[in-house]
Design an enzyme around this catalytic site. Sequence first.
Site, PDB file in Angstrom:
ATOM      1  N   GLU A  62       0.812  -1.217   0.000  1.00  0.00           N
ATOM      2  CA  GLU A  62       0.000   0.000   0.000  1.00  0.00           C
ATOM      3  C   GLU A  62       0.845   1.266   0.000  1.00  0.00           C
ATOM      4  O   GLU A  62       0.355   2.358   0.289  1.00  0.00           O
ATOM      5  CB  GLU A  62      -0.943   0.012   1.210  1.00  0.00           C
ATOM      6  CG  GLU A  62      -2.000  -1.074   1.193  1.00  0.00           C
ATOM      7  CD  GLU A  62      -3.036  -0.906   0.089  1.00  0.00           C
ATOM      8  OE1 GLU A  62      -2.816  -0.088  -0.839  1.00  0.00           O
ATOM      9  OE2 GLU A  62      -4.062  -1.588   0.139  1.00  0.00           O
ATOM     10  N   HIS A  95      -3.158   2.920   8.270  1.00  0.00           N
ATOM     11  CA  HIS A  95      -4.181   2.246   7.458  1.00  0.00           C
ATOM     12  C   HIS A  95      -4.566   0.945   8.146  1.00  0.00           C
ATOM     13  O   HIS A  95      -3.690   0.163   8.540  1.00  0.00           O
ATOM     14  CB  HIS A  95      -3.628   1.957   6.062  1.00  0.00           C
ATOM     15  CG  HIS A  95      -4.437   0.973   5.281  1.00  0.00           C
ATOM     16  ND1 HIS A  95      -5.798   1.096   5.102  1.00  0.00           N
ATOM     17  CD2 HIS A  95      -4.077  -0.179   4.642  1.00  0.00           C
ATOM     18  CE1 HIS A  95      -6.240   0.089   4.368  1.00  0.00           C
ATOM     19  NE2 HIS A  95      -5.211  -0.708   4.091  1.00  0.00           N
ATOM     20  N   HIS A 146      -7.816  -2.371   8.635  1.00  0.00           N
ATOM     21  CA  HIS A 146      -8.993  -3.074   8.139  1.00  0.00           C
ATOM     22  C   HIS A 146     -10.005  -3.211   9.274  1.00  0.00           C
ATOM     23  O   HIS A 146     -10.636  -4.259   9.419  1.00  0.00           O
ATOM     24  CB  HIS A 146      -8.607  -4.443   7.606  1.00  0.00           C
ATOM     25  CG  HIS A 146      -7.790  -4.415   6.356  1.00  0.00           C
ATOM     26  ND1 HIS A 146      -7.379  -5.553   5.710  1.00  0.00           N
ATOM     27  CD2 HIS A 146      -7.308  -3.381   5.622  1.00  0.00           C
ATOM     28  CE1 HIS A 146      -6.675  -5.237   4.634  1.00  0.00           C
ATOM     29  NE2 HIS A 146      -6.614  -3.911   4.565  1.00  0.00           N
ATOM     30  N   TYR A 149     -20.637  14.210  16.951  1.00  0.00           N
ATOM     31  CA  TYR A 149     -19.969  15.479  16.622  1.00  0.00           C
ATOM     32  C   TYR A 149     -18.463  15.359  16.438  1.00  0.00           C
ATOM     33  O   TYR A 149     -17.820  16.260  15.893  1.00  0.00           O
ATOM     34  CB  TYR A 149     -20.278  16.541  17.679  1.00  0.00           C
ATOM     35  CG  TYR A 149     -19.735  16.272  19.064  1.00  0.00           C
ATOM     36  CD1 TYR A 149     -18.393  16.479  19.372  1.00  0.00           C
ATOM     37  CD2 TYR A 149     -20.572  15.847  20.097  1.00  0.00           C
ATOM     38  CE1 TYR A 149     -17.899  16.257  20.637  1.00  0.00           C
ATOM     39  CE2 TYR A 149     -20.091  15.620  21.368  1.00  0.00           C
ATOM     40  CZ  TYR A 149     -18.754  15.819  21.645  1.00  0.00           C
ATOM     41  OH  TYR A 149     -18.270  15.593  22.903  1.00  0.00           O
ATOM     42  N   HIS A 157     -12.768  -2.192   2.135  1.00  0.00           N
ATOM     43  CA  HIS A 157     -11.329  -2.288   2.388  1.00  0.00           C
ATOM     44  C   HIS A 157     -10.964  -1.897   3.819  1.00  0.00           C
ATOM     45  O   HIS A 157     -10.437  -2.719   4.562  1.00  0.00           O
ATOM     46  CB  HIS A 157     -10.579  -1.413   1.375  1.00  0.00           C
ATOM     47  CG  HIS A 157      -9.101  -1.580   1.376  1.00  0.00           C
ATOM     48  ND1 HIS A 157      -8.324  -1.325   0.265  1.00  0.00           N
ATOM     49  CD2 HIS A 157      -8.234  -1.941   2.344  1.00  0.00           C
ATOM     50  CE1 HIS A 157      -7.048  -1.547   0.556  1.00  0.00           C
ATOM     51  NE2 HIS A 157      -6.974  -1.912   1.828  1.00  0.00           N
ATOM     52  N   TYR A 198      -9.920  23.632  21.784  1.00  0.00           N
ATOM     53  CA  TYR A 198      -9.994  22.518  22.732  1.00  0.00           C
ATOM     54  C   TYR A 198      -8.619  22.140  23.253  1.00  0.00           C
ATOM     55  O   TYR A 198      -7.614  22.211  22.533  1.00  0.00           O
ATOM     56  CB  TYR A 198     -10.630  21.296  22.053  1.00  0.00           C
ATOM     57  CG  TYR A 198     -10.757  20.099  22.948  1.00  0.00           C
ATOM     58  CD1 TYR A 198     -11.751  20.008  23.913  1.00  0.00           C
ATOM     59  CD2 TYR A 198      -9.855  19.032  22.829  1.00  0.00           C
ATOM     60  CE1 TYR A 198     -11.865  18.892  24.726  1.00  0.00           C
ATOM     61  CE2 TYR A 198      -9.961  17.921  23.639  1.00  0.00           C
ATOM     62  CZ  TYR A 198     -10.971  17.851  24.593  1.00  0.00           C
ATOM     63  OH  TYR A 198     -11.080  16.748  25.398  1.00  0.00           O
TER      64      TYR A 198
END
Length: 243
Positions: free
Chosen positions: A104, A122, A124, A143, A184, A239
Site C-alpha cells: 500500500e 491504514h 482493516h 460530533y 477495504h 480545545y
Amino acid sequence: MAEQRRDQRDGRDAGEGAQDVPPAWGRGALPEEARAWETLVATARRTVSDGLVVGTSGNVSVRVGDTVLVTPSGVPYDRLTPDDITGVDLDGRQLLGTLVPTSELPMHLAVYRTTDARAVVHTHAVHATAVSTLVPELPLIHYMAAALGGPVRVAPYATYGTDELAENMLRALTDRTACLLQNHGTMAYGTTLDQAYDRTAQLEWMCRLWLTATSVPGMSPHLLSREQLAEVGEKLRGYGQRK
C-alpha cells in the site's frame, strides 16, 4: 531474519500483495530515523492488540525529513526489530533496509506528497470496513466527525496497492484527515503517529456507534446537521490545554 527476508520478497501482505521496488541504497539509519522506527513498530503492534487489524492486514508509516519509514510487506509486527527498519524516499525508492515495503506504499506516499502529514495509519477495522460497504459517507452520528475535518467520505473501491486506489483516497481526503476505503478499511493521517492512530480509533468508534444505533428495530438514529457539526468544529479549535 535473513531467511524471512528472502521468503518475504517472494511473498505477499495478508490480503495485500507485495510490489516490486528498487533495491536498497544501503545507507544506515540516522538516530532520528531509528527512534521513529521504534515508535512506528509500537504503533503497528497496537493496531493488532486493539483489534483494528488482523495479522499484517494494515500498515503504518511515518515521515522523517524526506524519508518515509513504513511497515514491510507480510512481516508480523511482533517479529520486527531495529534491524528491520524499512524506508523509502517520496518517489518510492528504497533508502533503508532490505525488506520489501508494504504493497500500500502508493497510498502512503500520495498522502505525504499532497498534505502536511507526518504519519499515516491504514487498517482493516471491522466496523469501519462494514460501514464502507453500506454508504458513500458516514452519517453524522456524532460530533467528533468535526475532529476529522467533517463528514467522513468513502473512497470508491479499487484494487489494493494501485494508483487508482491512491487517487480515490485523495479525493475522499479533501479537507479531511481520515476516510473510509470501500470494501477495504480506513486511512487516517496526522502530525504524529499518536494523532494518526487516535483518528483511526475515533473513526472506528463512530462507525461502530452508527451500526449499533441503526440495528434497533423500528428506530432510526437522530443525526446532526452540517451546521451543528460546523459549530463543533469552531469549538474544537480551542480545545485542550493552552501552551
